[in-house]
Design a protein around this motif. Structure first.
Motif, mmCIF file in Angstrom:
data_model
loop_
_atom_site.group_PDB
_atom_site.id
_atom_site.type_symbol
_atom_site.label_atom_id
_atom_site.label_comp_id
_atom_site.label_asym_id
_atom_site.label_seq_id
_atom_site.Cartn_x
_atom_site.Cartn_y
_atom_site.Cartn_z
ATOM 1 N N ASP A 251 -13.876 66.705 -32.251
ATOM 2 C CA ASP A 251 -13.945 66.548 -30.746
ATOM 3 C C ASP A 251 -12.882 65.181 -30.510
ATOM 4 O O ASP A 251 -13.150 64.743 -29.237
ATOM 5 C CB ASP A 251 -15.293 66.396 -30.066
ATOM 6 C CG ASP A 251 -16.076 65.213 -31.086
ATOM 7 O OD1 ASP A 251 -15.619 64.622 -31.786
ATOM 8 O OD2 ASP A 251 -17.235 64.930 -30.333
ATOM 9 N N TRP A 276 -8.271 61.464 -26.913
ATOM 10 C CA TRP A 276 -8.873 62.713 -25.982
ATOM 11 C C TRP A 276 -10.300 63.094 -26.599
ATOM 12 O O TRP A 276 -10.269 63.382 -27.664
ATOM 13 C CB TRP A 276 -7.897 63.793 -25.674
ATOM 14 C CG TRP A 276 -6.706 63.476 -25.041
ATOM 15 C CD1 TRP A 276 -5.446 63.661 -25.558
ATOM 16 C CD2 TRP A 276 -6.682 63.064 -23.463
ATOM 17 N NE1 TRP A 276 -4.509 63.364 -24.473
ATOM 18 C CE2 TRP A 276 -5.137 62.961 -23.308
ATOM 19 C CE3 TRP A 276 -7.480 62.684 -22.646
ATOM 20 C CZ2 TRP A 276 -4.611 62.419 -22.207
ATOM 21 C CZ3 TRP A 276 -7.037 62.476 -21.349
ATOM 22 C CH2 TRP A 276 -5.377 62.211 -21.162
ATOM 23 N N GLN A 278 -14.195 65.064 -25.643
ATOM 24 C CA GLN A 278 -14.749 66.256 -24.947
ATOM 25 C C GLN A 278 -15.874 65.654 -24.179
ATOM 26 O O GLN A 278 -16.260 66.142 -22.789
ATOM 27 C CB GLN A 278 -15.263 67.494 -25.748
ATOM 28 C CG GLN A 278 -14.159 67.967 -26.710
ATOM 29 C CD GLN A 278 -14.657 69.191 -27.370
ATOM 30 O OE1 GLN A 278 -15.331 70.099 -27.081
ATOM 31 N NE2 GLN A 278 -14.381 69.089 -28.726
ATOM 32 N N ASP A 279 -16.555 64.667 -24.566
ATOM 33 C CA ASP A 279 -17.704 64.088 -23.805
ATOM 34 C C ASP A 279 -17.479 62.433 -23.661
ATOM 35 O O ASP A 279 -17.845 61.954 -24.796
ATOM 36 C CB ASP A 279 -18.913 64.343 -24.477
ATOM 37 C CG ASP A 279 -20.125 63.872 -23.612
ATOM 38 O OD1 ASP A 279 -20.146 62.849 -22.772
ATOM 39 O OD2 ASP A 279 -21.250 64.670 -23.777
ATOM 40 N N GLN A 304 -11.334 61.439 -21.246
ATOM 41 C CA GLN A 304 -11.773 62.788 -21.147
ATOM 42 C C GLN A 304 -10.666 63.541 -20.614
ATOM 43 O O GLN A 304 -10.491 63.482 -19.463
ATOM 44 C CB GLN A 304 -13.200 62.899 -20.459
ATOM 45 C CG GLN A 304 -13.867 64.070 -20.513
ATOM 46 C CD GLN A 304 -15.422 64.115 -20.121
ATOM 47 O OE1 GLN A 304 -15.975 63.156 -20.541
ATOM 48 N NE2 GLN A 304 -15.479 64.969 -19.181
ATOM 49 N N HIS A 305 -10.494 64.704 -21.299
ATOM 50 C CA HIS A 305 -9.165 65.473 -20.666
ATOM 51 C C HIS A 305 -9.699 66.510 -19.469
ATOM 52 O O HIS A 305 -10.825 67.106 -19.693
ATOM 53 C CB HIS A 305 -8.377 66.308 -21.962
ATOM 54 C CG HIS A 305 -7.238 66.522 -21.651
ATOM 55 N ND1 HIS A 305 -6.732 67.734 -20.691
ATOM 56 C CD2 HIS A 305 -6.026 65.947 -22.171
ATOM 57 C CE1 HIS A 305 -5.470 67.584 -20.747
ATOM 58 N NE2 HIS A 305 -4.913 66.665 -21.560
ATOM 59 N N PRO A 308 -9.751 70.700 -21.099
ATOM 60 C CA PRO A 308 -9.849 70.610 -22.331
ATOM 61 C C PRO A 308 -9.560 72.034 -23.197
ATOM 62 O O PRO A 308 -9.243 71.745 -24.475
ATOM 63 C CB PRO A 308 -11.619 70.481 -22.376
ATOM 64 C CG PRO A 308 -11.718 70.869 -21.073
ATOM 65 C CD PRO A 308 -10.852 70.416 -20.076
ATOM 66 N N GLN A 309 -9.630 73.083 -22.523
ATOM 67 C CA GLN A 309 -9.331 74.469 -23.345
ATOM 68 C C GLN A 309 -7.781 74.441 -23.647
ATOM 69 O O GLN A 309 -7.361 74.520 -24.636
ATOM 70 C CB GLN A 309 -9.494 75.510 -22.539
ATOM 71 C CG GLN A 309 -11.027 75.629 -22.066
ATOM 72 C CD GLN A 309 -11.698 76.124 -23.640
ATOM 73 O OE1 GLN A 309 -11.196 76.820 -24.491
ATOM 74 N NE2 GLN A 309 -12.806 75.597 -23.746
ATOM 75 N N LEU A 312 -7.357 71.740 -26.562
ATOM 76 C CA LEU A 312 -8.017 72.173 -27.837
ATOM 77 C C LEU A 312 -7.186 73.380 -28.509
ATOM 78 O O LEU A 312 -7.070 73.184 -29.835
ATOM 79 C CB LEU A 312 -9.568 72.287 -27.633
ATOM 80 C CG LEU A 312 -10.411 71.133 -27.389
ATOM 81 C CD1 LEU A 312 -11.656 71.373 -27.104
ATOM 82 C CD2 LEU A 312 -10.092 70.041 -28.406
#
Length: 360
Positions: A251, A276, A278-279, A304-305, A308-309, A312
């Motif tokens: 992550d 970057w 995710q949380d 935090q981006h 995110p999709q 990643l």
């Protein structure tokens, strides 16, 4: 599609497009349909009829595999003439095996579903005209950005800069399958791009006016991402070693200026490393880190981006580290107040010149 089924007691369940098929439809009478949806932005019969035939084959294979009967074919056409609808209906009568059928545009054009046959006749003629007066807006949503990356990947020229294959896409359905999104999501994006003349006419979906599109895209990144400055805790341990340990987490993704340098296209040096995550709240508690105090120069910044999709799915593994892809890196640095505009311009005139830059 919602116009056809919602309010009629039906339920729609979207499935993983990579698993074969698109939807499961639950009728009010308890019957369950496995349904395949295909979409074409053009109303040419030489493209739509083969697409329809493919849908028939796919839905038959899927219904047999899952032992779920009956099956249904949904086909969405952006600009369907009366002649095309008649041709599809005739093809279905000659080659179908009892599958339910719905031909859709902005409104249902032809419906052969138990309990829904009347929908096509109820549709007022003015509905189709008024629907075209409000074209879909071009929205740079998370998954829309991922699809744009796929459309541009073939022109990057290096497979180590983005996790996307160098290929072209003939239809929105092809793009949806590669992107792992619903056909309707891909269709909305392609229709919006066509409406603003960002898609060239031809056998494949090719983006044009890319410099103009790039400026629109960058505008989605004007608002800075939420961030927290951090310090490493281990005394005497090289910062690079501590950073590599953090980047072994699934992550965590190296971003912005440090990502550009890692990819071999960096121009700005001395910037604080961006990770970057995710949380962000959870990342603040990672072992080996503490929040930097006021006045301290941080060793890195956790961010935090907002998308995110896209981040990643496009990121690449470089020397064992997850690094944001070249397009994401360009977008992320573009609004950085330090030297972001400088780095973005370097990418646009350099590695991305044929992708979204001055030669695109």
């Amino acid at each position: 599609m919602k116009l056809l089924f919602e309010g009629k007691g039906w339920q729609i369940q979207e499935e993983d497009v990579e698993g074969g098929g698109d939807f499961v439809l639950f009728a009010p009478n308890g019957q369950t349909y496995c349904a395949v949806l295909k979409a074409s932005t053009e109303g040419r019969s030489d493209r739509v009829v083969p697409l329809f035939a493919q849908a028939l084959l796919e839905v038959r294979a899927r219904s047999r595999r899952e032992r779920r009967r009956p099956a249904a074919v949904l086909i969405w056409v952006g600009d369907a003439s009366t002649a095309l609808v008649k041709k599809l209906v005739q093809f279905h009568r000659e080659h179908g095996e009892g599958e339910a059928l719905a031909i859709l545009s902005d409104v249902p054009l032809y419906v052969d579903f138990p309990g829904l046959e009347h929908v096509a006749d109820e549709r007022p003629r003015t509905a189709r005209r008024s629907s075209h007066s409000a074209p879909p807006p071009l929205v740079f949503s998370d998954l829309a950005q991922w699809m744009l990356k796929l459309l541009l990947a073939a022109d990057i020229g290096r497979d180590d800069l983005i996790n996307a294959r160098e290929k072209s896409y003939a239809t929105a359905t092809d793009l949806a399958r590669e992107a792992g999104v619903s056909v309707m999501s891909a269709t909305r994006l392609i229709n919006a791009l066509k409406e603003e003349n960002f898609i060239a006419a031809g056998p494949s979906l090719r983006l044009v006016q890319r410099h103009k599109l790039a400026q629109r895209w960058k505008a989605a990144y004007v608002k800075p991402a939420v961030s927290v400055p951090m310090k490493f805790l281990a005394p005497g341990v090289p910062e690079e070693q501590q950073l590599r340990k953090l980047l072994k987490r699934e992550d965590a993704t190296l971003g912005q200026f440090t990502a550009a340098r890692t990819l071999g296209v960096g121009h700005v040096h001395g910037a604080i490393t961006t990770l970057w995550v995710q949380d962000l709240a959870a990342a603040e508690g990672w072992r080996g880190l503490r929040v930097a105090q006021s006045g301290e120069r941080p060793d890195l910044v956790l961010r935090q981006h907002p998308y995110p999709q896209s981040l990643l799915r496009g990121r690449v593994l470089h020397d064992g580290l997850w690094v944001s892809d070249i397009i994401q890196t360009w977008l992320d640095v573009s609004s950085d107040p330090s030297r972001g505009a400088e780095q973005a311009a370097e990418l646009e005139h350099g590695i991305l010149a044929n992708v979204i830059g001055d030669r695109a």
